[in-house]
Design an enzyme around this catalytic site. Structure first.
Site, PDB file in Angstrom:
ATOM      1  N   HIS A  56      15.905 -77.221 -75.475  1.00 31.57           N
ATOM      2  CA  HIS A  56      16.192 -78.418 -74.680  1.00 31.57           C
ATOM      3  C   HIS A  56      16.765 -78.117 -73.299  1.00 31.57           C
ATOM      4  O   HIS A  56      17.398 -78.962 -72.689  1.00 31.57           O
ATOM      5  CB  HIS A  56      17.137 -79.345 -75.465  1.00 31.57           C
ATOM      6  CG  HIS A  56      16.516 -79.883 -76.722  1.00 31.57           C
ATOM      7  ND1 HIS A  56      17.239 -80.411 -77.758  1.00 31.57           N
ATOM      8  CD2 HIS A  56      15.217 -79.974 -77.093  1.00 31.57           C
ATOM      9  CE1 HIS A  56      16.420 -80.796 -78.727  1.00 31.57           C
ATOM     10  NE2 HIS A  56      15.185 -80.536 -78.355  1.00 31.57           N
ATOM     11  N   ARG A  78      29.773 -81.967 -67.994  1.00 28.34           N
ATOM     12  CA  ARG A  78      29.530 -81.009 -69.093  1.00 28.34           C
ATOM     13  C   ARG A  78      29.490 -79.572 -68.551  1.00 28.34           C
ATOM     14  O   ARG A  78      29.987 -78.639 -69.151  1.00 28.34           O
ATOM     15  CB  ARG A  78      28.202 -81.262 -69.817  1.00 28.34           C
ATOM     16  CG  ARG A  78      27.738 -82.671 -69.900  1.00 28.34           C
ATOM     17  CD  ARG A  78      27.730 -83.192 -71.307  1.00 28.34           C
ATOM     18  NE  ARG A  78      28.983 -83.850 -71.628  1.00 28.34           N
ATOM     19  CZ  ARG A  78      29.357 -85.026 -71.137  1.00 28.34           C
ATOM     20  NH1 ARG A  78      28.623 -85.689 -70.263  1.00 28.34           N
ATOM     21  NH2 ARG A  78      30.508 -85.553 -71.487  1.00 28.34           N
ATOM     22  N   VAL A 138      22.281 -76.772 -74.891  1.00 29.09           N
ATOM     23  CA  VAL A 138      22.071 -76.397 -73.491  1.00 29.09           C
ATOM     24  C   VAL A 138      23.208 -75.512 -72.984  1.00 29.09           C
ATOM     25  O   VAL A 138      23.154 -75.017 -71.870  1.00 29.09           O
ATOM     26  CB  VAL A 138      21.880 -77.647 -72.593  1.00 29.09           C
ATOM     27  CG1 VAL A 138      20.626 -78.407 -73.008  1.00 29.09           C
ATOM     28  CG2 VAL A 138      23.097 -78.563 -72.609  1.00 29.09           C
TER      29      VAL A 138
HETATM   30  N1  APR Z   1      29.953 -77.012 -87.833  1.00 29.45           N
HETATM   31  C1  APR Z   1      28.660 -77.294 -88.164  1.00 29.45           C
HETATM   32  N2  APR Z   1      28.128 -78.517 -87.957  1.00 29.45           N
HETATM   33  C2  APR Z   1      28.896 -79.467 -87.401  1.00 29.45           C
HETATM   34  C3  APR Z   1      30.235 -79.232 -87.022  1.00 29.45           C
HETATM   35  C4  APR Z   1      30.771 -77.932 -87.265  1.00 29.45           C
HETATM   36  N3  APR Z   1      32.024 -77.610 -86.954  1.00 29.45           N
HETATM   37  N4  APR Z   1      30.726 -80.372 -86.483  1.00 29.45           N
HETATM   38  C5  APR Z   1      29.739 -81.282 -86.512  1.00 29.45           C
HETATM   39  N5  APR Z   1      28.624 -80.752 -87.074  1.00 29.45           N
HETATM   40  C6  APR Z   1      27.314 -81.353 -87.319  1.00 29.45           C
HETATM   41  C7  APR Z   1      27.318 -82.850 -87.547  1.00 29.45           C
HETATM   42  O1  APR Z   1      27.618 -83.129 -88.905  1.00 29.45           O
HETATM   43  C8  APR Z   1      25.895 -83.231 -87.179  1.00 29.45           C
HETATM   44  O2  APR Z   1      25.035 -83.199 -88.291  1.00 29.45           O
HETATM   45  O3  APR Z   1      26.526 -81.161 -86.181  1.00 29.45           O
HETATM   46  C9  APR Z   1      25.492 -82.133 -86.185  1.00 29.45           C
HETATM   47  C10 APR Z   1      25.308 -82.626 -84.775  1.00 29.45           C
HETATM   48  O4  APR Z   1      24.242 -83.512 -84.727  1.00 29.45           O
HETATM   49  P1  APR Z   1      23.799 -84.193 -83.346  1.00 29.45           P
HETATM   50  O5  APR Z   1      25.003 -84.737 -82.644  1.00 29.45           O
HETATM   51  O6  APR Z   1      22.692 -85.138 -83.634  1.00 29.45           O
HETATM   52  O7  APR Z   1      23.280 -82.949 -82.480  1.00 29.45           O
HETATM   53  P2  APR Z   1      21.875 -82.211 -82.531  1.00 29.45           P
HETATM   54  O8  APR Z   1      21.287 -82.271 -83.890  1.00 29.45           O
HETATM   55  O9  APR Z   1      22.076 -80.882 -81.912  1.00 29.45           O
HETATM   56  O10 APR Z   1      21.024 -83.120 -81.556  1.00 29.45           O
HETATM   57  C11 APR Z   1      19.716 -82.735 -81.242  1.00 29.45           C
HETATM   58  O11 APR Z   1      19.561 -84.474 -79.621  1.00 29.45           O
HETATM   59  O12 APR Z   1      20.576 -85.710 -77.950  1.00 29.45           O
HETATM   60  C12 APR Z   1      19.729 -84.678 -78.222  1.00 29.45           C
HETATM   61  O13 APR Z   1      19.056 -82.989 -76.774  1.00 29.45           O
HETATM   62  C13 APR Z   1      20.138 -83.375 -77.596  1.00 29.45           C
HETATM   63  O14 APR Z   1      19.829 -81.140 -78.432  1.00 29.45           O
HETATM   64  C14 APR Z   1      20.264 -82.442 -78.771  1.00 29.45           C
HETATM   65  C15 APR Z   1      19.390 -83.094 -79.815  1.00 29.45           C
END
Ligand code: APR
Length: 229
Positions: A105, A56, A89
């Protein structure tokens, strides 16, 4: 100046080519959290943990660039006091020019001593290996908050959230606490946005405008609207 507070998640960096975690092609579909992002993983197989983050970090150093959403937030600083609380991150908010960024995080481009967590080092290149040591002679680990670890910046994030005049949640599944709970500290009367093309876990909160659109498309438009309001 009005204060805009942003809670961003992996989705804001998706259009930059950074994988999200829980989407269909997300990182947690191919990696077991407990094998790469937990203190147990670090104890059992530090090489695998380091490799996971090295991949990453290499991408972040060499390929990934901020997208229109990061730039729109940075530009809002001309008209608003903007504070960003990010679960990400990566440093794409900073690269785009945002000045006030709080990482909940951890930060991929930093390494930390395993002997003294106050010893945090800016990394000059992407690789962190077994044998890389802090000034005390202890192994360095990624400066990442793993599952099961506490979130040291959450108190500061709560304080910032309480002072918002406008609050935006961008690109997060709202599944990971304590970050997902920050909305509960926001003044119920202020304007709030939740920008996520697949917004599912919608908090039951007043004055929340849900925008089911990619951040790179929605944010430049919202930013323009806010400026002329
Ligand atoms: N624009 C906006 N949102 C988007 C886009 C985009 N182009 N593409 C995807 N998404 C959305 C998805 O629909 C989803 O709801 O981004 C979100 C990502 O969710 P996760 O993968 O769960 O990520 P996040 O919420 O940041 O996770 C939180 O979990 O694994 C841990 O530490 C890690 O910081 C992370 C935390």
């Amino acid at each position: 100046m009005k204060k805009i507070v942003v809670l961003s998640g992996a989705g804001i960096s998706a259009e930059s080519g950074v994988k999200t975690f829980r989407d269909s092609k997300g990182l947690w579909r191919n990696h077991r959290i407990e094998e790469v992002a937990s203190p147990i993983a670090w104890n059992n197989n530090p090489e695998m943990v380091l490799e996971f983050y090295n991949i990453r970090r290499k991408q972040l150093f060499e390929e990934v660039k901020p997208n229109a959403a990061h730039y729109a937030l940075a530009e809002l600083q001309n008209n608003f006091d903007v504070k960003i609380i990010t679960q990400n991150v990566d440093d794409l908010h900073e690269q785009a020019g945002s000045k006030n960024v709080l990482h909940l995080h951890g930060e991929l481009k930093k390494a930390r001593s395993t002997a003294d967590e106050r010893l945090v080092y800016e990394m000059k290149s992407w690789e962190l290996n077994i044998g890389d040591k802090c000034e005390l002679g202890s192994q360095l680990r990624p400066h990442i908050v793993w599952f099961g670890e506490s979130v040291p910046n959450i108190e500061q994030a709560i304080e910032i959230s309480q002072t918002a005049d406008i609050f935006m949640v961008i690109g997060t599944s709202m599944l990971v606490y304590p970050a997902a709970g920050l909305l509960n500290y926001v003044n119920p009367d202020i304007e709030k946005y939740y920008i996520d093309p697949n917004a599912k876990n919608i908090p039951d909160i007043r004055n929340l405008k849900i925008i089911r659109e990619k951040a790179g498309i929605a944010l430049p438009i919202i930013a323009k609207d806010l400026k002329i309001k």
